[in-house]
Design a protein around this motif. Structure first.
Motif, mmCIF file in Angstrom:
data_model
loop_
_atom_site.group_PDB
_atom_site.id
_atom_site.type_symbol
_atom_site.label_atom_id
_atom_site.label_comp_id
_atom_site.label_asym_id
_atom_site.label_seq_id
_atom_site.Cartn_x
_atom_site.Cartn_y
_atom_site.Cartn_z
ATOM 1 N N ASP A 231 -39.509 -4.053 -44.739
ATOM 2 C CA ASP A 231 -38.250 -4.381 -45.392
ATOM 3 C C ASP A 231 -37.448 -3.107 -45.663
ATOM 4 N N ARG A 232 -36.140 -3.217 -45.567
ATOM 5 C CA ARG A 232 -35.220 -2.084 -45.722
ATOM 6 C C ARG A 232 -35.542 -1.001 -44.692
ATOM 7 N N VAL A 233 -35.816 -1.443 -43.475
ATOM 8 C CA VAL A 233 -36.237 -0.493 -42.437
ATOM 9 C C VAL A 233 -35.173 0.565 -42.181
ATOM 10 N N GLU A 234 -33.906 0.202 -42.343
ATOM 11 C CA GLU A 234 -32.853 1.187 -42.112
ATOM 12 C C GLU A 234 -32.931 2.331 -43.127
ATOM 13 N N ILE A 237 -35.930 4.590 -42.068
ATOM 14 C CA ILE A 237 -35.608 5.461 -40.942
ATOM 15 C C ILE A 237 -34.751 6.630 -41.399
ATOM 16 N N ALA A 238 -33.844 6.374 -42.342
ATOM 17 C CA ALA A 238 -32.935 7.420 -42.812
ATOM 18 C C ALA A 238 -33.614 8.428 -43.728
ATOM 19 N N ALA A 239 -34.747 8.054 -44.315
ATOM 20 C CA ALA A 239 -35.421 8.939 -45.261
ATOM 21 C C ALA A 239 -36.160 10.061 -44.526
ATOM 22 N N PRO A 240 -36.082 11.308 -45.030
ATOM 23 C CA PRO A 240 -36.786 12.427 -44.376
ATOM 24 C C PRO A 240 -38.295 12.193 -44.293
ATOM 25 N N SER A 241 -38.852 11.489 -45.275
ATOM 26 C CA SER A 241 -40.298 11.233 -45.299
ATOM 27 C C SER A 241 -40.601 9.763 -45.024
ATOM 28 N N PRO A 285 -29.316 -3.415 -29.395
ATOM 29 C CA PRO A 285 -30.063 -2.166 -29.165
ATOM 30 C C PRO A 285 -30.271 -1.339 -30.423
ATOM 31 N N ARG A 286 -29.326 -1.365 -31.359
ATOM 32 C CA ARG A 286 -29.494 -0.566 -32.583
ATOM 33 C C ARG A 286 -30.669 -1.090 -33.398
ATOM 34 N N ASP A 287 -30.762 -2.414 -33.556
ATOM 35 C CA ASP A 287 -31.903 -2.989 -34.264
ATOM 36 C C ASP A 287 -33.208 -2.653 -33.557
ATOM 37 N N ALA A 288 -33.198 -2.739 -32.242
ATOM 38 C CA ALA A 288 -34.404 -2.426 -31.472
ATOM 39 C C ALA A 288 -34.833 -0.981 -31.686
ATOM 40 N N GLU A 289 -33.885 -0.084 -31.689
ATOM 41 C CA GLU A 289 -34.204 1.331 -31.883
ATOM 42 C C GLU A 289 -34.875 1.581 -33.235
ATOM 43 N N LEU A 290 -34.331 0.973 -34.293
ATOM 44 C CA LEU A 290 -34.908 1.139 -35.630
ATOM 45 C C LEU A 290 -36.335 0.604 -35.683
#
Length: 298
Positions: A231-234, A237-241, A285-290
């Protein structure tokens, strides 16, 4: 009866051309009219942005009681949703008031669609979502009609194999190997929500939080919890850790729900790769990449 279906639903139906998405959309106004007239409902408004698999309308019953009318296409398996909601009978999930699953019609109690668990701080949201899932994990009824985890993931595995290119092939292979190992010795079966995420847990009156929109399946609990891990995968992905946070989340949720950590990790891997490959097939594609990047962290 004139209304505009939410664009989110229209776009999703465009991804289901093989299933008759456009034809169902053409018939939607008549389906709504029949359901409303039969139950003497008053339509207040269409719920937007709504979901990707059904039309949701806020309505009032003849006595003025607020309710929700949901119209779902056949491929959304409304008969399974009805059967699961009947089994839960309002415990941990929205209450089913009336239904005609053959026509995809469900009349549900009104919750607060504008307030979901996702609105809470992340740590609190995970705790509340996990607690909701725990209430839903009950014994399936005898002679149940629900699909099993083995059957559902078997269909998904075939599509994953067919759609894997050279770049995605290693991840797909790892996900399929995890599935085979997990199904070799499954633990006890429970009735599962099937697609629970934080946005599908809404504020209610009877209980603080109630689940909506199940795509029920029977199998081990770790399969259900795996969807919650990402959940909140975006944000992850954005978090450095992000990778470290993900691994800690797997460990924490497994301990919280008294489940095997490796089984949870394995189902999380499979479900993330499956969702990523499906997103590629339908042109997201953006969802797939994440999702595929998230899967590499597992």
């Amino acid at each position: 009866m004139a209304f505009e279906p939410p664009q989110r639903l229209v776009r999703a139906l465009g991804e289901r051309q093989r299933d008759g998405g456009a034809d169902w959309l053409d018939r939607l106004t008549e389906l709504v009219r029949q359901a409303v007239d039969l139950r003497a409902l008053t339509v207040e408004r269409v719920q937007a942005p709504g979901g990707r698999s059904s039309l949701v309308l806020l309505v009032r019953q003849a006595d003025g009681t607020p309710a929700v009318l949901k119209i779902a296409p056949p491929w959304a398996r409304p008969e399974g949703e009805c059967a699961a909601l009947e089994r839960w009978d309002g415990f941990g999930a929205v209450r089913l008031l009336d239904a005609d699953p053959e026509r995809g019609v469900l009349l549900l109690e009104r919750l607060h669609p504008e307030v979901s668990v996702r609105s809470l701080p992340e740590a609190k949201a995970l705790l509340e979502a996990a607690g909701t899932l725990r209430r839903l994990w009950v014994e399936p009824p005898a002679g149940h009609c629900f699909e099993t985890v083995a059957a559902r993931t078997g269909r998904q595995a075939e599509a994953m194999r067919a759609g894997a290119d050279a770049e995605a092939a290693p991840l797909v292979a790892a996900a399929l190997a995890a599935r085979e190992e997990l199904l070799a010795a499954p633990p006890g079966e429970r009735l599962l929500h099937g697609t629970l995420r934080q946005s599908k847990i809404l504020a209610g009156e009877r209980l603080p939080w109630l689940a909506v929109g199940p795509d029920p399946v029977v199998g081990e609990s770790a399969f259900d919890l795996a969807r919650l891990v990402r959940d909140r995968v975006e944000d992850l992905i954005a978090a450095p850790s992000g990778a470290a946070i993900t691994r800690r989340r797997v460990k924490r949720l497994a301990e919280l729900m008294d489940l095997d950590q490796e089984r949870l990790r394995g189902w999380t891997l499979f479900r993330a790769v499956e969702s990523g490959m499906r997103a590629l097939r339908v042109g997201r594609p953006r969802d797939a990449e994440l999702l595929l990047e998230f899967a590499t962290w597992l």
